[in-house]
Design a protein around this motif. Structure first.
Motif, PDB file in Angstrom:
ATOM      1  N   GLY A 106       0.791  -1.213   0.000  1.00  0.00           N
ATOM      2  CA  GLY A 106       0.000   0.000   0.000  1.00  0.00           C
ATOM      3  C   GLY A 106       0.820   1.258   0.000  1.00  0.00           C
ATOM      4  N   PHE A 107       0.093   2.337  -0.134  1.00  0.00           N
ATOM      5  CA  PHE A 107       0.695   3.663  -0.103  1.00  0.00           C
ATOM      6  C   PHE A 107      -0.157   4.513   0.815  1.00  0.00           C
ATOM      7  N   HIS A 108       0.476   5.438   1.508  1.00  0.00           N
ATOM      8  CA  HIS A 108      -0.326   6.359   2.301  1.00  0.00           C
ATOM      9  C   HIS A 108      -1.032   7.300   1.332  1.00  0.00           C
ATOM     10  N   PRO A 109      -2.369   7.378   1.401  1.00  0.00           N
ATOM     11  CA  PRO A 109      -3.091   8.144   0.380  1.00  0.00           C
ATOM     12  C   PRO A 109      -2.731   9.628   0.340  1.00  0.00           C
ATOM     13  N   SER A 110      -2.285  10.181   1.461  1.00  0.00           N
ATOM     14  CA  SER A 110      -2.011  11.624   1.416  1.00  0.00           C
ATOM     15  C   SER A 110      -0.541  11.937   1.155  1.00  0.00           C
ATOM     16  N   ARG A 111       0.234  10.897   0.861  1.00  0.00           N
ATOM     17  CA  ARG A 111       1.641  11.135   0.520  1.00  0.00           C
ATOM     18  C   ARG A 111       1.774  11.158  -1.001  1.00  0.00           C
ATOM     19  N   ASN A 154       7.316  11.288  -2.741  1.00  0.00           N
ATOM     20  CA  ASN A 154       7.615  11.183  -1.321  1.00  0.00           C
ATOM     21  C   ASN A 154       7.528   9.748  -0.803  1.00  0.00           C
ATOM     22  N   HIS A 155       6.629   8.975  -1.408  1.00  0.00           N
ATOM     23  CA  HIS A 155       6.591   7.557  -1.040  1.00  0.00           C
ATOM     24  C   HIS A 155       7.956   6.918  -1.334  1.00  0.00           C
ATOM     25  N   THR A 159      10.682   7.962   1.105  1.00  0.00           N
ATOM     26  CA  THR A 159      10.742   7.290   2.414  1.00  0.00           C
ATOM     27  C   THR A 159      11.673   6.073   2.322  1.00  0.00           C
ATOM     28  N   LYS A 197      -0.832  13.202  -4.985  1.00  0.00           N
ATOM     29  CA  LYS A 197      -1.058  12.281  -3.874  1.00  0.00           C
ATOM     30  C   LYS A 197      -1.510  10.929  -4.396  1.00  0.00           C
TER      31      LYS A 197
END
Ligand SMILES: Nc1ncnc2c1ncn2[C@@H]1O[C@H](COP(=O)(O)OP(=O)(O)OP(=O)(O)O)[C@@H](O)[C@H]1O
Ligand SMILES: [Mg+2]
Lengths: 252, 303
Positions: free
Chosen positions: B92-97, B101-102, B105, B133
Motif C-alpha cells: 500500500g501507499f499512504h493516500p495523502s503522501r 515522497n513515497h 521514504t 497524492k
C-alpha cells in the motif's frame, strides 16, 4: 540507524494528518489550556490556585496536547498496517526491531517539537491572561519543574502511542481503546480505587505536572519526577509486550 | 539502469513449507531461479504464489524450509534494497503522501541516491504524477509506482507478484519488454502470474504451482515441445492408422468414429498414411494452447 530515524521523521512530515494534529494541539492549548481547569479525573475539581503556583497551574493545564501526541504515535505505527506501507517498510528494513526503534526515536523528536510549540504559545498566553485578571506572576522552581515535566510528558506519550500501535493491530481499536481508557476508565478508577489510580498512566501524568497542588488532590504521587518515572515504566511495559508480538507476526 | 555482469544471484527454495492453521498454503517447495532469464511463477488463485514470495522476502516466517539469495536469507542481506527489488500485491501507499515522497521514504531509509526516486518514476512513466497524492491514483498507476519502488535500488534481483495487474494493454506490452530487458542485463527476474498467456512471450523458465505444491520446473520451450505438437486426423481407417502410428513410436488414440489424435507431427502422419495407402480426409496440426496445458497441469494435483 540515523537513516531510519530520518526516514521515520520524513514519513511524519509528508502526511497531512501530522499538520492537523499540530493544529489540534494548539487548539487544545489556546482553548482549554491556560485557565486552571479540571483535567481528566472528574474528582479533581479546580480551585483557585495559591499565588506562587498560578503560572505553574496555567502551564500544566496548557500541556493537554499529550493525548494528541499519543495519537500521532499510534498512527505512526498502525497506519503502516492500515495502508499496507508496512510491506515496503519491512522490505527496506527486514529487522523489524530496528523499525520500531527508529519510530520510537522519531516520536521522541516529534513529541519534543510539539511540546516546544505548545509551550511557546502556552507560557506567554498564561502570563497575559493572569495579568489581565490582576494576578501576579511569580517565576519559581515549581514553574520550571512543571515546564520540564510538560515537555517530557509529551515526549513520553508519543512513545506510549508507538507502544500501543505495536500492541493493537487495528487502528480504530487502538485509538478508540486508548481514548476510552484516558477519558472514561481513568476517571472511574480515580473515583473507585484512588490508591491504584495514583499509579495509572493518567495518575502518573497528573503527578508529573503537579496537578494535585491546584486540585487539592492529596493522593498524587510525590515528588513530581516519580510520576514521570511511573509513566516511563508504563511505556516500556507496553512497548516490550507490543513490540514482541509485532516483530513476529506474518505480514500477509 | 546500469549494466550488471558479475553480480548474478540465484534464488533457491528448499523444502519451503507454510501452514496457516489447517491451510497448507505452500508444501515442500524446492526450486531454483537462475539469473539472466525471466522466470514465470505460475499457479491458479490460492496456489500459494504470494505466500511463497512473502517467505522469500522475510515478511512471512516459513513453517519449514528455506528461501535464499545466493545462500542468504533476505534478512541476512547486507543491503536488501540494493540487492532485491520487490513488488507485492496488497502493498500500500499512504493516500495523502505524494508518489515521489513515497519513494523518498524508501530512499532515505536505504541511503540511496536522492535522485533515484525521480529516475525510477521516469522509467515507469509516472514522472508527471510525481507530486500528486497517491490517494488519487488509478490501479495501474499504483502498480507502476510499486514497480518504481522495486527498481529504486537498481537491484540485480527482481521479485514481482502479479506485476501486470491493473495495467492496460499498452502497459502490459511495455512491462513485458522491460522485464526481458532486465533479464538480458543479467538480472534475476521472478514474476508471478495466474494467467499463462500473460507471460508466454516473456518467460524462459516456468515454475508451476498448484495447491501449494510445485508441479513442474521447466523451460517454456520444453513445455511447448512436449505438448504443443500433435495431429488431429479424420480417416475412415482410424483403427488401422492408430496401430501403425503406435508401432512407429508415436502415441495415438482413436477419439471418435473416424477420428484419431496422435502425438506426432502432421508430416509424419501424412507420410505414414500415404505409404500404407490409407485415405486421410483431414489432417491438422493441433497445438495444445498453453492455457489448456496450464489448466491440465494444475488440475492434476490433489489438494
Ligand atoms: N494470513 C493467512 N491466513 C490464513 N490463510 C492464508 C493466509 N494467507 C494466505 N492464506 C491461504 O494460503 C493459500 C495460498 O494463498 P496465496 O495468497 O499465497 O495464493 P496465490 O497463489 O498468491 O493466489 P492469487 O493468484 O489469488 O494471488 C490460500 O489458500 C490462502 O487462503
Ligand atoms: Mg497472490
Amino acid at each position: 540507524m540515523t537513516a531510519l530515524i530520518r526516514a521515520e521523521l520524513f514519513k511524519l512530515r509528508t502526511v497531512q494528518v501530522t499538520a492537523w494534529l499540530l493544529v489540534a494541539t494548539l487548539t487544545v492549548v489556546v482553548a482549554g489550556g491556560p485557565r486552571p481547569r479540571a483535567r481528566r479525573s472528574s474528582r479533581h475539581r479546580a480551585r483557585p490556585a495559591a499565588g506562587s503556583a498560578l503560572l505553574a497551574v496555567a502551564v500544566a493545564s496548557a500541556s493537554a496536547g499529550e493525548i494528541i501526541v499519543m495519537i500521532m504515535g499510534i498512527l505512526a505505527m498502525s497506519q503502516e498496517l492500515r495502508f499496507g506501507t508496512a510491506t515496503s517498510t519491512f522490505l527496506v528494513t527486514p529487522r523489524r526491531g530496528r523499525v520500531v526503534g527508529a519510530k520510537l526515536a522519531a516520536l521522541t523528536i516529534a513529541g519534543l517539537v510539539f511540546a516546544l510549540v505548545s509551550m511557546v504559545v502556552a507560557v506567554p498566553l498564561s502570563v497575559v491572561l493572569i495579568r489581565a485578571e490582576g494576578g501576579t506572576i511569580i517565576w519559581d522552581g515549581q514553574v520550571a519543574d512543571v515546564l520540564v515535566a510538560a515537555v517530557l510528558v509529551m515526549m513520553l506519550y508519543g512513545l506510549l502511542g508507538i507502544a500501543i500501535g505495536a500492541l493493537v493491530r487495528n487502528q480504530i481499536a487502538a485509538i478508540a481503546g486508548s481514548l476510552t481508557w484516558v477519558f472514561i476508565i481513568e476517571g472511574a478508577l480515580a473515583g473507585l480505587l484512588p490508591d491504584a489510580a495514583r499509579w495509572s498512566p493518567a495518575g502518573a501524568t497528573g503527578a508529573a505536572l503537579q496537578i494535585g497542588t491546584w486540585t487539592g488532590n492529596q493522593d498524587m504521587l510525590t515528588p513530581w519526577w516519580l510520576g514521570l518515572l511511573v509513566l516511563a515504566g508504563w511505556t516500556v511495559l507496553i512497548a516490550v509486550v507490543g513490540t514482541r508480538s509485532a516483530l513476529q507476526r506474518d505480514l500477509t | 539502469m546500469t549494466a550488471r555482469g558479475d553480480v548474478a544471484t540465484t534464488i533457491v527454495f528448499d523444502g519451503l513449507t507454510k501452514q496457516f492453521g489447517q491451510t497448507h498454503a505452500v508444501h515442500e517447495l524446492s526450486a531454483t531461479v537462475r539469473p539472466g532469464v525471466v522466470t514465470a511463477f505460475l499457479g491458479p488463485n490460492g496456489a500459494g504464489k504470494t505466500t511463497t514470495l512473502r517467505m522469500l522476502l522475510g515478511l512471512v516466517t516459513p513453517s519449514r524450509g528455506t528461501a535464499t539469495f545466493d545462500g542468504r536469507r533476505y534478512d541476512e542481506l547486507s543491503h536488501p534494497v540494493r540487492q532485491v527489488g520487490a513488488l507485492l500485491e496488497a502493498t500500500g501507499f499512504h493516500p495523502s503522501r505524494t508518489a515521489v515522497n513515497h519513494l523518498r521514504t524508501i530512499a532515505v531509509a536505504a541511503r540511496l541516491d536522492p535522485r533515484a526516486p525521480g529516475r525510477v518514476l521516469e522509467t515507469v512513466g509516472l514522472a508527471d504524477a510525481a507530486d500528486r497524492k497517491v490517494g488519487g491514483f488509478s490501479l495501474g498507476m499504483r502498480q507502476r509506482l510499486g514497480l518504481a519502488a522495486a527498481l529504486l535500488g537498481d537491484p540485480p534481483v527482481l521479485v514481482l507478484d502479479e506485476p501486470a495487474n491493473g495495467l492496460d494493454p499498452h502497459g502490459i506490452r511495455w512491462l513485458r519488454e522491460f522485464l526481458c530487458g532486465l533479464a538480458q542485463e543479467g538480472r534475476t527476474v521472478l514474476v508471478s502470474s495466474h494467467v499463462l498467456p500473460e507471460v508466454e512471450q516473456t518467460a524462459d523458465d516456468v515454475l508451476l504451482l498448484a495447491h501449494g505444491q510445485l508441479v513442474r520446473q521447466t523451460s517454456l520451450s520444453e513445455l511447448r515441445a512436449e505438448h504443443a505438437h500433435g495431429a488431429d486426423i479424420r480417416t475412415p481407417h482410424a483403427q488401422e492408422l492408430d496401430l501403425l502410428l503406435t508401432a512407429a513410436g508415436y502415441p495415438s488414440s482413436v477419439v471418435g468414429p473416424g477420428r484419431l489424435v496422435a502425438d506426432a507431427p502432421p508430416s509424419v502422419v501424412g507420410d505414414l498414411a500415404a505409404a500404407h495407402g490409407i485415405a486421410v480426409h483431414r489432417l491438422v496440426e493441433s497445438t495444445v494452447g498453453l492455457e489448456d496445458l496450464f489448466l491440465t497441469l494444475t488440475a492434476d494435483v490433489s489438494p
